[in-house]
Design a protein around this motif. Structure first.
Motif, PDB file in Angstrom:
ATOM      1  N   PRO A  65       0.831  -1.210   0.000  1.00 46.52           N
ATOM      2  CA  PRO A  65       0.000   0.000   0.000  1.00 46.52           C
ATOM      3  C   PRO A  65       0.864   1.257   0.000  1.00 46.52           C
ATOM      4  N   ARG A  66       0.420   2.266  -0.728  1.00 47.80           N
ATOM      5  CA  ARG A  66       1.130   3.548  -0.746  1.00 47.80           C
ATOM      6  C   ARG A  66       0.764   4.328   0.521  1.00 47.80           C
ATOM      7  N   GLY A  67       1.414   3.986   1.597  1.00 47.68           N
ATOM      8  CA  GLY A  67       1.164   4.645   2.869  1.00 47.68           C
ATOM      9  C   GLY A  67       1.822   3.864   3.980  1.00 47.68           C
ATOM     10  N   ALA A  68       1.998   4.530   5.108  1.00 50.41           N
ATOM     11  CA  ALA A  68       2.661   3.883   6.236  1.00 50.41           C
ATOM     12  C   ALA A  68       1.779   2.828   6.887  1.00 50.41           C
ATOM     13  N   ARG A  69       0.484   3.102   6.959  1.00 56.69           N
ATOM     14  CA  ARG A  69      -0.427   2.196   7.655  1.00 56.69           C
ATOM     15  C   ARG A  69      -0.518   0.866   6.917  1.00 56.69           C
ATOM     16  N   GLY A  70      -0.259  -0.177   7.608  1.00 53.58           N
ATOM     17  CA  GLY A  70      -0.225  -1.505   7.006  1.00 53.58           C
ATOM     18  C   GLY A  70       1.170  -1.874   6.546  1.00 53.58           C
ATOM     19  N   THR A  71       1.804  -0.999   5.789  1.00 47.47           N
ATOM     20  CA  THR A  71       3.132  -1.289   5.254  1.00 47.47           C
ATOM     21  C   THR A  71       4.175  -1.399   6.360  1.00 47.47           C
ATOM     22  N   LEU A  72       4.140  -0.483   7.333  1.00 48.38           N
ATOM     23  CA  LEU A  72       5.140  -0.518   8.397  1.00 48.38           C
ATOM     24  C   LEU A  72       4.912  -1.691   9.347  1.00 48.38           C
ATOM     25  N   GLU A  73       3.664  -2.029   9.609  1.00 49.97           N
ATOM     26  CA  GLU A  73       3.384  -3.198  10.432  1.00 49.97           C
ATOM     27  C   GLU A  73       3.931  -4.461   9.769  1.00 49.97           C
ATOM     28  N   ILE A  74       3.719  -4.573   8.460  1.00 47.99           N
ATOM     29  CA  ILE A  74       4.221  -5.734   7.720  1.00 47.99           C
ATOM     30  C   ILE A  74       5.738  -5.812   7.815  1.00 47.99           C
ATOM     31  N   ALA A  75       6.402  -4.679   7.659  1.00 48.30           N
ATOM     32  CA  ALA A  75       7.864  -4.661   7.712  1.00 48.30           C
ATOM     33  C   ALA A  75       8.379  -5.124   9.066  1.00 48.30           C
ATOM     34  N   LEU A  76       7.736  -4.679  10.138  1.00 45.69           N
ATOM     35  CA  LEU A  76       8.176  -5.090  11.467  1.00 45.69           C
ATOM     36  C   LEU A  76       7.902  -6.565  11.724  1.00 45.69           C
ATOM     37  N   MET A  77       6.743  -7.062  11.287  1.00 44.03           N
ATOM     38  CA  MET A  77       6.468  -8.486  11.446  1.00 44.03           C
ATOM     39  C   MET A  77       7.495  -9.308  10.676  1.00 44.03           C
ATOM     40  N   ALA A  78       7.855  -8.843   9.482  1.00 46.34           N
ATOM     41  CA  ALA A  78       8.856  -9.553   8.680  1.00 46.34           C
ATOM     42  C   ALA A  78      10.230  -9.511   9.329  1.00 46.34           C
ATOM     43  N   ASP A  79      10.461  -8.500  10.158  1.00 50.18           N
ATOM     44  CA  ASP A  79      11.746  -8.364  10.844  1.00 50.18           C
ATOM     45  C   ASP A  79      11.765  -9.087  12.184  1.00 50.18           C
ATOM     46  N   GLY A  80      10.730  -9.865  12.454  1.00 50.93           N
ATOM     47  CA  GLY A  80      10.726 -10.695  13.651  1.00 50.93           C
ATOM     48  C   GLY A  80      10.090 -10.088  14.874  1.00 50.93           C
ATOM     49  N   VAL A  81       9.433  -8.929  14.744  1.00 49.24           N
ATOM     50  CA  VAL A  81       8.789  -8.299  15.894  1.00 49.24           C
ATOM     51  C   VAL A  81       7.509  -9.064  16.239  1.00 49.24           C
ATOM     52  N   ALA A  82       7.322  -9.377  17.502  1.00 50.62           N
ATOM     53  CA  ALA A  82       6.123 -10.088  17.947  1.00 50.62           C
ATOM     54  C   ALA A  82       4.884  -9.221  17.721  1.00 50.62           C
ATOM     55  N   LEU A  83       3.768  -9.863  17.427  1.00 47.83           N
ATOM     56  CA  LEU A  83       2.536  -9.130  17.152  1.00 47.83           C
ATOM     57  C   LEU A  83       2.184  -8.165  18.281  1.00 47.83           C
ATOM     58  N   ALA A  84       2.355  -8.599  19.497  1.00 48.28           N
ATOM     59  CA  ALA A  84       1.988  -7.777  20.650  1.00 48.28           C
ATOM     60  C   ALA A  84       2.859  -6.537  20.793  1.00 48.28           C
ATOM     61  N   ASP A  85       4.014  -6.526  20.114  1.00 50.89           N
ATOM     62  CA  ASP A  85       4.961  -5.419  20.273  1.00 50.89           C
ATOM     63  C   ASP A  85       4.972  -4.452  19.106  1.00 50.89           C
ATOM     64  N   VAL A  86       4.217  -4.744  18.041  1.00 51.66           N
ATOM     65  CA  VAL A  86       4.317  -3.955  16.809  1.00 51.66           C
ATOM     66  C   VAL A  86       3.987  -2.487  17.051  1.00 51.66           C
ATOM     67  N   TYR A  87       2.851  -2.196  17.670  1.00 51.99           N
ATOM     68  CA  TYR A  87       2.448  -0.793  17.805  1.00 51.99           C
ATOM     69  C   TYR A  87       3.244  -0.054  18.871  1.00 51.99           C
ATOM     70  N   ALA A  88       3.661  -0.760  19.907  1.00 50.36           N
ATOM     71  CA  ALA A  88       4.525  -0.117  20.903  1.00 50.36           C
ATOM     72  C   ALA A  88       5.842   0.305  20.259  1.00 50.36           C
ATOM     73  N   LEU A  89       6.361  -0.518  19.359  1.00 51.98           N
ATOM     74  CA  LEU A  89       7.607  -0.182  18.681  1.00 51.98           C
ATOM     75  C   LEU A  89       7.406   0.949  17.681  1.00 51.98           C
ATOM     76  N   LEU A  90       6.296   0.911  16.951  1.00 53.51           N
ATOM     77  CA  LEU A  90       6.020   1.962  15.970  1.00 53.51           C
ATOM     78  C   LEU A  90       5.793   3.324  16.623  1.00 53.51           C
ATOM     79  N   GLU A  91       5.524   3.329  17.906  1.00 55.39           N
ATOM     80  CA  GLU A  91       5.316   4.592  18.610  1.00 55.39           C
ATOM     81  C   GLU A  91       6.633   5.324  18.844  1.00 55.39           C
ATOM     82  N   THR A  92       7.751   4.663  18.569  1.00 54.06           N
ATOM     83  CA  THR A  92       9.062   5.256  18.791  1.00 54.06           C
ATOM     84  C   THR A  92       9.731   5.573  17.455  1.00 54.06           C
ATOM     85  N   PRO A  93      10.577   6.620  17.406  1.00 56.29           N
ATOM     86  CA  PRO A  93      11.329   6.899  16.177  1.00 56.29           C
ATOM     87  C   PRO A  93      12.191   5.715  15.760  1.00 56.29           C
TER      88      PRO A  93
END
Length: 351
Positions: A144-172
């Protein structure tokens, strides 16, 4: 003792005594979606219900409606900033744990699930980790042309646990990590950022991309149409592991108090196994009542987000509408700068 799904709905609207036979207004969308919801409601005969259409916006939601059909973001706005009527949150505990999470909302009831999923040819990547491995699975990727969805996918692909995705995205640092993961994919292959789901479907069908992050309804249509055309198994497949899901809701408005019994019957009809099966088959969206699977074709299970085999409560990520409402503007601006640099052929400067 826990109540059944329908039992919980039966006690949803409480307080003012009902006024029998008053007409209840339900607002839903134009097109196939609204037609399917109207059909599910009509499964209960003699309901004094008017089904009207609107464009999905808060401004267009009528204060004379009892129930308003809304996706997550609009439902939250109706609840937080609009006329929606709060529902006792303790009722959420009355639903069986086997139901899709987040069925109950503070101002309404979820009745269908859609998600962002991985769609690919049958020999393509079957996980977000594999989606980022273009050496093993060659070919362009669509996101998708946008951060929403795309960044979550990138973090999941990088091994971030589902429960931690949004807590991590809240940080620079979390945003940087997601963009770094996308940078790594850019070094292997082309990434095509789509503006509409139909664009992504066209890319996938034309073999212009090897894999795409695609709304589940569109992905299901590709597979289903392919099966019908080939009269055999589809050349496409869907992976629901790591799906980012949203719950479509019927939001309760104050007018619901004018005839609580009819409102209860509407919700009962929509959430019944029969109503849920009708909606799922017509729209290729996931039912929230697991009993619907007892009367649905087995061929639909690989296509819908809430099939029991997909175990959405364990392998799915709930799209966090509140997070994006609070942080979306800043994150989208940073993503747009990064994307513009890539599309201009330069390396983005990340803080």
């Amino acid at each position: 003792m826990r109540l059944s799904l329908i039992g919980a709905v039966a006690v949803l609207i409480a307080g003012v005594a009902s006024t029998a036979n008053a007409q209840v207004k339900v607002l839903t969308y134009d097109g196939d979606w609204g037609d399917a919801l109207a059909a599910a409601i009509s499964e209960s005969p003699d309901l004094p219900v008017i089904v009207e259409r609107y464009d999905g916006s808060l401004d267009a939601a009528s204060s004379t409606a009892s129930l308003v059909d809304a996706e997550t973001d609009a439902a939250n706005l109706m609840c937080d900033d609009g006329p929606a009527q709060p529902v006792d949150p303790a009722l959420a505990q009355a639903f069986p744990r086997s139901l899709t999470p987040d069925v109950m909302h503070q101002c309404g009831v979820g009745y269908l699930v859609t998600s962002l999923v991985l769609a690919t040819r049958s020999d393509g990547p079957d996980s977000w980790v594999a989606f980022f491995d273009a050496e093993r699975f060659p070919g362009a990727r669509a996101l998708p042309r946008g951060a929403r969805g795309t960044l979550e996918i990138a973090l999941m692909a990088d091994g971030v646990a589902l429960a931690d995705v949004y807590a991590l995205l809240e940080t620079p640092e979390g945003i940087t990590r997601a963009l770094d993961k996308l940078d790594a994919l850019f070094t292997q292959t082309q990434i095509v950022f789509w503006d509409t789901p139909d664009d992504a479907v066209a890319l996938l069908r034309a073999d212009a991309v090897a894999a795409a992050a695609l709304p589940s309804v569109h992905a299901a249509h590709i597979v289903q149409q392919d099966q019908q055309e080939l009269d055999t198994s589809s050349a496409f497949q869907i992976s629901f592991t790591g799906q980012i899901y949203r719950v479509q809701r019927l939001v309760v408005f104050p007018a619901a108090t004018s005839d609580q019994e009819t409102v209860r019957r509407v919700l009962t009809s929509v959430l019944s196994a029969k109503g849920q099966a009708l909606l799922a088959k017509a729209l290729l969206a996931g039912p929230v009542n697991p009993e619907a699977w007892d009367i649905m074709p087995a061929s639909l299970a690989p296509l819908l987000p809430t099939a029991l085999s997909h175990d959405i409560t364990v392998t799915g990520l709930a799209d966090n509408a509140d997070f994006w409402a609070d942080h979306g503007d800043d994150i989208e601006a940073r993503f747009a700068t990064w994307l513009d640099a890539h599309e201009q052929g330069t390396s983005p400067a990340l803080p």
